[in-house]
Design a protein around this motif. Sequence first.
Motif, PDB file in Angstrom:
ATOM      1  N   SER A 285      -4.315   1.691  -3.018  1.00  0.00           N
ATOM      2  CA  SER A 285      -3.383   2.782  -3.333  1.00  0.00           C
ATOM      3  C   SER A 285      -2.902   2.722  -4.778  1.00  0.00           C
ATOM      4  O   SER A 285      -2.487   3.742  -5.342  1.00  0.00           O
ATOM      5  N   SER A 286      -2.969   1.522  -5.381  1.00  0.00           N
ATOM      6  CA  SER A 286      -2.530   1.358  -6.775  1.00  0.00           C
ATOM      7  C   SER A 286      -3.664   1.554  -7.782  1.00  0.00           C
ATOM      8  O   SER A 286      -3.421   1.542  -8.990  1.00  0.00           O
ATOM      9  N   TRP A 287      -4.883   1.733  -7.316  1.00  0.00           N
ATOM     10  CA  TRP A 287      -6.031   1.905  -8.197  1.00  0.00           C
ATOM     11  C   TRP A 287      -5.834   3.016  -9.231  1.00  0.00           C
ATOM     12  O   TRP A 287      -6.122   2.829 -10.413  1.00  0.00           O
ATOM     13  N   PRO A 288      -5.315   4.199  -8.831  1.00  0.00           N
ATOM     14  CA  PRO A 288      -5.146   5.278  -9.816  1.00  0.00           C
ATOM     15  C   PRO A 288      -4.127   4.981 -10.911  1.00  0.00           C
ATOM     16  O   PRO A 288      -4.093   5.676 -11.919  1.00  0.00           O
ATOM     17  N   ILE A 289      -3.286   3.967 -10.728  1.00  0.00           N
ATOM     18  CA  ILE A 289      -2.329   3.602 -11.775  1.00  0.00           C
ATOM     19  C   ILE A 289      -3.081   3.130 -13.018  1.00  0.00           C
ATOM     20  O   ILE A 289      -2.667   3.381 -14.143  1.00  0.00           O
ATOM     21  N   ILE A 290      -4.207   2.447 -12.790  1.00  0.00           N
ATOM     22  CA  ILE A 290      -4.979   1.894 -13.905  1.00  0.00           C
ATOM     23  C   ILE A 290      -6.144   2.805 -14.286  1.00  0.00           C
ATOM     24  O   ILE A 290      -6.382   3.069 -15.447  1.00  0.00           O
ATOM     25  N   TYR A 291      -6.889   3.229 -13.277  1.00  0.00           N
ATOM     26  CA  TYR A 291      -8.071   4.069 -13.495  1.00  0.00           C
ATOM     27  C   TYR A 291      -7.720   5.464 -13.008  1.00  0.00           C
ATOM     28  O   TYR A 291      -7.717   5.733 -11.822  1.00  0.00           O
ATOM     29  N   LYS A 292      -7.407   6.339 -13.929  1.00  0.00           N
ATOM     30  CA  LYS A 292      -6.731   7.577 -13.596  1.00  0.00           C
ATOM     31  C   LYS A 292      -7.654   8.740 -13.198  1.00  0.00           C
ATOM     32  O   LYS A 292      -7.280   9.878 -13.290  1.00  0.00           O
ATOM     33  N   TYR A 293      -8.860   8.434 -12.758  1.00  0.00           N
ATOM     34  CA  TYR A 293      -9.723   9.511 -12.300  1.00  0.00           C
ATOM     35  C   TYR A 293     -10.411   9.092 -11.012  1.00  0.00           C
ATOM     36  O   TYR A 293     -10.490   7.915 -10.680  1.00  0.00           O
TER      37      TYR A 293
ATOM     38  N   PHE B 254       0.828  -1.202   0.000  1.00  0.00           N
ATOM     39  CA  PHE B 254       0.000   0.000   0.000  1.00  0.00           C
ATOM     40  C   PHE B 254       0.869   1.261   0.000  1.00  0.00           C
ATOM     41  O   PHE B 254       0.664   2.161  -0.822  1.00  0.00           O
ATOM     42  N   SER B 255       1.852   1.324   0.891  1.00  0.00           N
ATOM     43  CA  SER B 255       2.632   2.559   1.050  1.00  0.00           C
ATOM     44  C   SER B 255       3.561   2.811  -0.134  1.00  0.00           C
ATOM     45  O   SER B 255       3.880   3.964  -0.431  1.00  0.00           O
ATOM     46  N   GLU B 256       4.001   1.747  -0.822  1.00  0.00           N
ATOM     47  CA  GLU B 256       4.915   1.908  -1.954  1.00  0.00           C
ATOM     48  C   GLU B 256       4.212   1.752  -3.305  1.00  0.00           C
ATOM     49  O   GLU B 256       4.871   1.650  -4.331  1.00  0.00           O
ATOM     50  N   TYR B 257       2.878   1.718  -3.289  1.00  0.00           N
ATOM     51  CA  TYR B 257       2.080   1.646  -4.524  1.00  0.00           C
ATOM     52  C   TYR B 257       2.524   0.480  -5.406  1.00  0.00           C
ATOM     53  O   TYR B 257       2.644   0.623  -6.624  1.00  0.00           O
ATOM     54  N   ARG B 258       2.776  -0.651  -4.778  1.00  0.00           N
ATOM     55  CA  ARG B 258       3.253  -1.810  -5.531  1.00  0.00           C
ATOM     56  C   ARG B 258       2.175  -2.346  -6.466  1.00  0.00           C
ATOM     57  O   ARG B 258       0.997  -2.380  -6.115  1.00  0.00           O
ATOM     58  N   LYS B 259       2.609  -2.789  -7.633  1.00  0.00           N
ATOM     59  CA  LYS B 259       1.692  -3.360  -8.612  1.00  0.00           C
ATOM     60  C   LYS B 259       1.666  -4.876  -8.410  1.00  0.00           C
ATOM     61  O   LYS B 259       2.362  -5.632  -9.084  1.00  0.00           O
TER      62      LYS B 259
ATOM     63  N   LEU C  42       1.675 -17.904  -9.074  1.00  0.00           N
ATOM     64  CA  LEU C  42       2.492 -17.109  -8.154  1.00  0.00           C
ATOM     65  C   LEU C  42       3.784 -16.647  -8.823  1.00  0.00           C
ATOM     66  O   LEU C  42       4.503 -17.432  -9.439  1.00  0.00           O
ATOM     67  N   GLY C  43       4.045 -15.358  -8.700  1.00  0.00           N
ATOM     68  CA  GLY C  43       5.237 -14.763  -9.286  1.00  0.00           C
ATOM     69  C   GLY C  43       5.092 -14.386 -10.747  1.00  0.00           C
ATOM     70  O   GLY C  43       5.969 -13.713 -11.303  1.00  0.00           O
ATOM     71  N   LYS C  44       3.997 -14.790 -11.366  1.00  0.00           N
ATOM     72  CA  LYS C  44       3.777 -14.463 -12.779  1.00  0.00           C
ATOM     73  C   LYS C  44       3.267 -13.028 -12.898  1.00  0.00           C
ATOM     74  O   LYS C  44       2.710 -12.457 -11.969  1.00  0.00           O
ATOM     75  N   THR C  45       3.446 -12.468 -14.082  1.00  0.00           N
ATOM     76  CA  THR C  45       3.012 -11.102 -14.346  1.00  0.00           C
ATOM     77  C   THR C  45       1.780 -11.112 -15.238  1.00  0.00           C
ATOM     78  O   THR C  45       1.759 -11.773 -16.279  1.00  0.00           O
ATOM     79  N   ILE C  46       0.743 -10.399 -14.797  1.00  0.00           N
ATOM     80  CA  ILE C  46      -0.423 -10.191 -15.640  1.00  0.00           C
ATOM     81  C   ILE C  46      -0.452  -8.716 -16.025  1.00  0.00           C
ATOM     82  O   ILE C  46       0.180  -7.882 -15.370  1.00  0.00           O
ATOM     83  N   GLU C  47      -1.161  -8.413 -17.080  1.00  0.00           N
ATOM     84  CA  GLU C  47      -1.329  -7.019 -17.493  1.00  0.00           C
ATOM     85  C   GLU C  47      -2.745  -6.562 -17.184  1.00  0.00           C
ATOM     86  O   GLU C  47      -3.709  -7.271 -17.482  1.00  0.00           O
ATOM     87  N   ILE C  48      -2.840  -5.399 -16.574  1.00  0.00           N
ATOM     88  CA  ILE C  48      -4.138  -4.772 -16.324  1.00  0.00           C
ATOM     89  C   ILE C  48      -4.092  -3.407 -16.989  1.00  0.00           C
ATOM     90  O   ILE C  48      -3.305  -2.543 -16.593  1.00  0.00           O
ATOM     91  N   LYS C  49      -4.878  -3.235 -18.045  1.00  0.00           N
ATOM     92  CA  LYS C  49      -4.878  -1.982 -18.808  1.00  0.00           C
ATOM     93  C   LYS C  49      -3.460  -1.621 -19.266  1.00  0.00           C
ATOM     94  O   LYS C  49      -3.067  -0.458 -19.231  1.00  0.00           O
ATOM     95  N   GLY C  50      -2.672  -2.631 -19.631  1.00  0.00           N
ATOM     96  CA  GLY C  50      -1.332  -2.402 -20.132  1.00  0.00           C
ATOM     97  C   GLY C  50      -0.266  -2.267 -19.069  1.00  0.00           C
ATOM     98  O   GLY C  50       0.914  -2.149 -19.383  1.00  0.00           O
ATOM     99  N   GLU C  51      -0.659  -2.274 -17.774  1.00  0.00           N
ATOM    100  CA  GLU C  51       0.307  -2.153 -16.681  1.00  0.00           C
ATOM    101  C   GLU C  51       0.630  -3.537 -16.130  1.00  0.00           C
ATOM    102  O   GLU C  51      -0.266  -4.353 -15.889  1.00  0.00           O
ATOM    103  N   PRO C  52       1.918  -3.839 -15.885  1.00  0.00           N
ATOM    104  CA  PRO C  52       2.283  -5.148 -15.344  1.00  0.00           C
ATOM    105  C   PRO C  52       2.033  -5.234 -13.838  1.00  0.00           C
ATOM    106  O   PRO C  52       2.427  -4.346 -13.089  1.00  0.00           O
ATOM    107  N   PHE C  53       1.370  -6.293 -13.404  1.00  0.00           N
ATOM    108  CA  PHE C  53       1.120  -6.567 -11.999  1.00  0.00           C
ATOM    109  C   PHE C  53       1.576  -7.986 -11.686  1.00  0.00           C
ATOM    110  O   PHE C  53       1.312  -8.905 -12.471  1.00  0.00           O
ATOM    111  N   THR C  54       2.232  -8.190 -10.562  1.00  0.00           N
ATOM    112  CA  THR C  54       2.747  -9.499 -10.166  1.00  0.00           C
ATOM    113  C   THR C  54       1.747 -10.202  -9.260  1.00  0.00           C
ATOM    114  O   THR C  54       1.248  -9.614  -8.290  1.00  0.00           O
ATOM    115  N   VAL C  55       1.472 -11.472  -9.555  1.00  0.00           N
ATOM    116  CA  VAL C  55       0.569 -12.274  -8.727  1.00  0.00           C
ATOM    117  C   VAL C  55       1.331 -12.712  -7.475  1.00  0.00           C
ATOM    118  O   VAL C  55       2.340 -13.405  -7.568  1.00  0.00           O
TER     119      VAL C  55
END
Length: 183
Positions: A161-169, A88-93, A112-125
């Motif tokens: 805390s990472s929500w605005p990374i994908i949904y910017k409003y 939360f504090s470091e806005y981790r994806k 586990l450890g794999k990367t998925i894309e959400i709206k073009g942004e990489p997020f680690t499971v």
Amino acid sequence: NDGDSVYDVAWGDTSKKTPILTDEIKEKVKQLENVENASFFYSRTYADGIYYDDSSLQGGKIYGVDSEYLNTCGYIIQNGRGFVDKDFSEYRKVVLLDNNAVNSMFGEENPLGKTIEIKGEPFTVVGVYTNSSTYEPTINSIEDYYTYNQDMSGTVLIPNSSWPIIYKYDEPENAVVRAKNTD
């Protein structure tokens, strides 16, 4: 209702806005007599743009959750880990997936450890969550059933805390409250 005022959402009247759910309001809710826990979260139903390689999560849900969400909703970590303070504090994806999302995107592969894309942004499971066997919600209607059963297409959780990374409003948060008992 915070005890002193009543919130009235007036549709079509932009002079009256939906109240912002703050940490202070959450603490007041959690201190109510019959409340065991409370969580605030963002949500998108039928989330699009969630991929792992060539697999996509069609018709799934995505929630931006706080640290209380799993406990409040009766979920536990099945594999991996849950969210930690630094997520939360470091806005981790990072993401947590339910079993339906795992099956939909990964099949038999360990996510586990794999990367998925959400709206073009990489997020680690980092974890897979499931219903706690000790959590038994009261179900009185078909709406209750759908509320407490995970979507067949799957659900993805990210730190709020990472929500605005994908949904910017800005968008309003939802609240869920866990009562101490069904009375």
